[in-house]
Design a protein around this motif. Structure first.
Motif, PDB file in Angstrom:
ATOM      1  N   THR A   1      -3.131   8.605  -2.030  1.00  0.00           N
ATOM      2  CA  THR A   1      -2.284   9.128  -0.955  1.00  0.00           C
ATOM      3  C   THR A   1      -1.765  10.515  -1.304  1.00  0.00           C
ATOM      4  O   THR A   1      -1.747  11.427  -0.462  1.00  0.00           O
ATOM      5  CB  THR A   1      -1.110   8.170  -0.697  1.00  0.00           C
ATOM      6  OG1 THR A   1      -1.620   6.886  -0.329  1.00  0.00           O
ATOM      7  CG2 THR A   1      -0.207   8.694   0.411  1.00  0.00           C
TER       8      THR A   1
ATOM      9  N   THR B   1       3.826   2.955  -0.760  1.00  0.00           N
ATOM     10  CA  THR B   1       2.495   2.421  -1.048  1.00  0.00           C
ATOM     11  C   THR B   1       2.620   1.358  -2.134  1.00  0.00           C
ATOM     12  O   THR B   1       3.633   1.300  -2.838  1.00  0.00           O
ATOM     13  CB  THR B   1       1.539   3.517  -1.557  1.00  0.00           C
ATOM     14  OG1 THR B   1       1.952   3.918  -2.875  1.00  0.00           O
ATOM     15  CG2 THR B   1       1.504   4.727  -0.633  1.00  0.00           C
TER      16      THR B   1
ATOM     17  N   THR C   1      -3.697   3.330  -4.912  1.00  0.00           N
ATOM     18  CA  THR C   1      -3.419   3.818  -3.563  1.00  0.00           C
ATOM     19  C   THR C   1      -2.414   4.962  -3.573  1.00  0.00           C
ATOM     20  O   THR C   1      -2.537   5.920  -2.793  1.00  0.00           O
ATOM     21  CB  THR C   1      -2.894   2.669  -2.686  1.00  0.00           C
ATOM     22  OG1 THR C   1      -3.882   1.642  -2.625  1.00  0.00           O
ATOM     23  CG2 THR C   1      -2.580   3.149  -1.282  1.00  0.00           C
TER      24      THR C   1
END
Length: 438
Positions: free
Chosen positions: A430, A412, A426
């Motif tokens: 995640t 990511t 992010t």
């Protein structure tokens, strides 16, 4: 040219006369390390070091005072010298010592040549005789050194720029040239500037949406998240206090507060954030790993380059094991956030978790790819220091992650300009999604 010679027989020079100290009753005397290019002199409760290459012997930066066996050093660690071994409380492993029966070589007591060429030669040999990664980096150190030395001979005023230019192609965050007013380092291309760290931490804290507890001036932080998840961030394994012993005490206090019996039993998943971990003392990383396992497992094995003429020769690897802590431990699902600013002891800590059961899931980007302890080596030019790594940390197959870093399982963005501008994390999102099973 002198730099290309096989090396002067420094220790074949006549030593300062003196009585041979009995090895049966004392560690007083002069010792040479296996690897590390160092002499250790112990006398009258004082420890003194000398940085050695095949062309030089200069007083080292590390000193200590103590009872003749255990010494408090000027670096905030405790050194222990026994018959044939040297260890530090802030480092892992034991360094082998060989006594020099003739005492300190004369070359170590001579006034140093402080010319530009002498400084160049000591710098070049320090790397040539200790750095293990020239082949992996694709750098012909001998050829580069020959051209660089000619430039210093013609333009001694350019010494700093020439030396900096020599190590820049290594792209190794553990190499460096330090002077009173300049600092030359060479992290891997694409590494964010560390100045983004405060903003990155602020973005993450806002994304947590939960109160954050902090210890060690914020270097350790924890939050209970919705859905039975926890979040633990560690931004370094040093600098909590002025000593390693003090740092360990602060860390253990924080871990006791985080890993309570009730919390370890109720957590459904833990996010461990190492994305801005700047490193420090490896034993502190193992202390955290001990809170995250219910069974012993292999962490890594450590070895040191020990042949000045052959970068492929090392000491026998010393293995290290993560052993469960005595108190409450969390042994459930673990997501580890990693990235380019996960460096050094932050990376050895990451490596120590890879054989945990259940294995953690790594999320983010590759770690920086520098694992070795670093040596600060004195140069003839007053106030100048060369920083050089000389160790490898091996996985169970004998593989090292130097250069590449440890790759994530789920890739990511990590604190990119776009993420920071948008206030978005992010990698954290995640991890929360994967641990929640959604």
């Amino acid at each position: 040219m002198r730099i290309l010679l096989a090396g002067l027989a420094l220790f074949s020079l006549a030593a300062v006369p003196g009585p041979v100290v009995s090895t049966a009753s004392t560690v007083d005397g002069v010792w040479r390390t296996d690897g590390y290019g160092q002499l250790v002199a112990v006398s009258g409760g004082r420890l003194t070091t000398y940085d050695v290459t095949s062309v030089s012997c200069l007083p080292g930066s590390l000193t200590g005072t103590g009872d003749g066996t255990t010494f408090t050093t000027n670096e905030g660690t405790v050194a222990t010298v026994r018959q044939g071994t040297l260890s530090f409380d802030g480092d892992l492993g034991v360094r082998s010592l060989r006594r020099l029966p003739g005492g300190l070589p004369r070359a170590c007591q001579a006034a140093p040549d402080r010319s530009a060429l002498s400084t160049f030669d000591v710098f070049w040999h320090t790397y040539a005789e200790n750095y293990p990664f020239f082949a992996a980096k694709g750098v012909d150190w001998r050829a580069e050194g020959q051209a660089a030395r000619a430039e210093v001979a013609a333009h001694p005023e350019r010494l700093y720029d020439v030396l900096c230019g020599l190590i820049t192609p290594l792209h190794d965050a553990h190499v460096g040239l330090l002077t009173p007013d300049k600092r030359c380092t060479s992290p891997r291309p694409g590494t964010p500037d560390p100045s983004i760290i405060p903003r990155a931490v602020a973005v993450t804290d806002a994304a947590l949406g939960a109160p954050v507890q902090r210890w060690a001036d914020g270097a350790i932080a924890y939050a209970d998240l919705p859905g039975g998840l926890g979040y633990l961030r560690i931004t370094g394994f040093q600098g909590y206090t002025d000593t390693f012993a003090g740092d360990r005490e602060v860390l253990e206090h924080a871990l006791d507060a985080v890993f309570t019996a009730s919390r370890t039993e109720s957590l459904r998943g833990l996010v461990l954030d190492l994305r801005v971990n700047g490193g420090g003392a490896d034993p502190l990383g193992l202390a955290v790993a001990a809170r995250l396992t219910g069974a012993p497992h292999f962490a890594y094995a450590k070895r040191t380059r020990n042949d000045p003429a052959d970068p492929a020769r090392f000491t026998t690897p010393q293995p290290f094991t993560v052993r469960p802590a005595a108190g409450p431990r969390y042994t459930g699902p673990l997501a580890v956030l990693v990235g380019n600013l996960d460096v050094s002891a932050g990376e050895t800590f990451t490596q120590s978790l890879l054989n945990r059961t259940p294995r953690p899931i790594l999320i983010g980007e590759n770690t920086q790819g520098v694992y070795s302890d670093t040596m600060d080596r004195t140069l003839p030019e007053p106030g100048w220091t060369a920083v050089v790594p000389n160790e490898e940390y091996l996985d169970p197959r004998g593989h090292t992650y130097d250069g590449t870093g440890i790759a994530p399982d789920v890739r990511t963005p990590v604190f990119t300009p776009a993420e920071l501008t948008a206030g978005r994390d992010t990698a954290l999102a995640t991890a929360r999604r994967l641990l929640s099973g959604s």
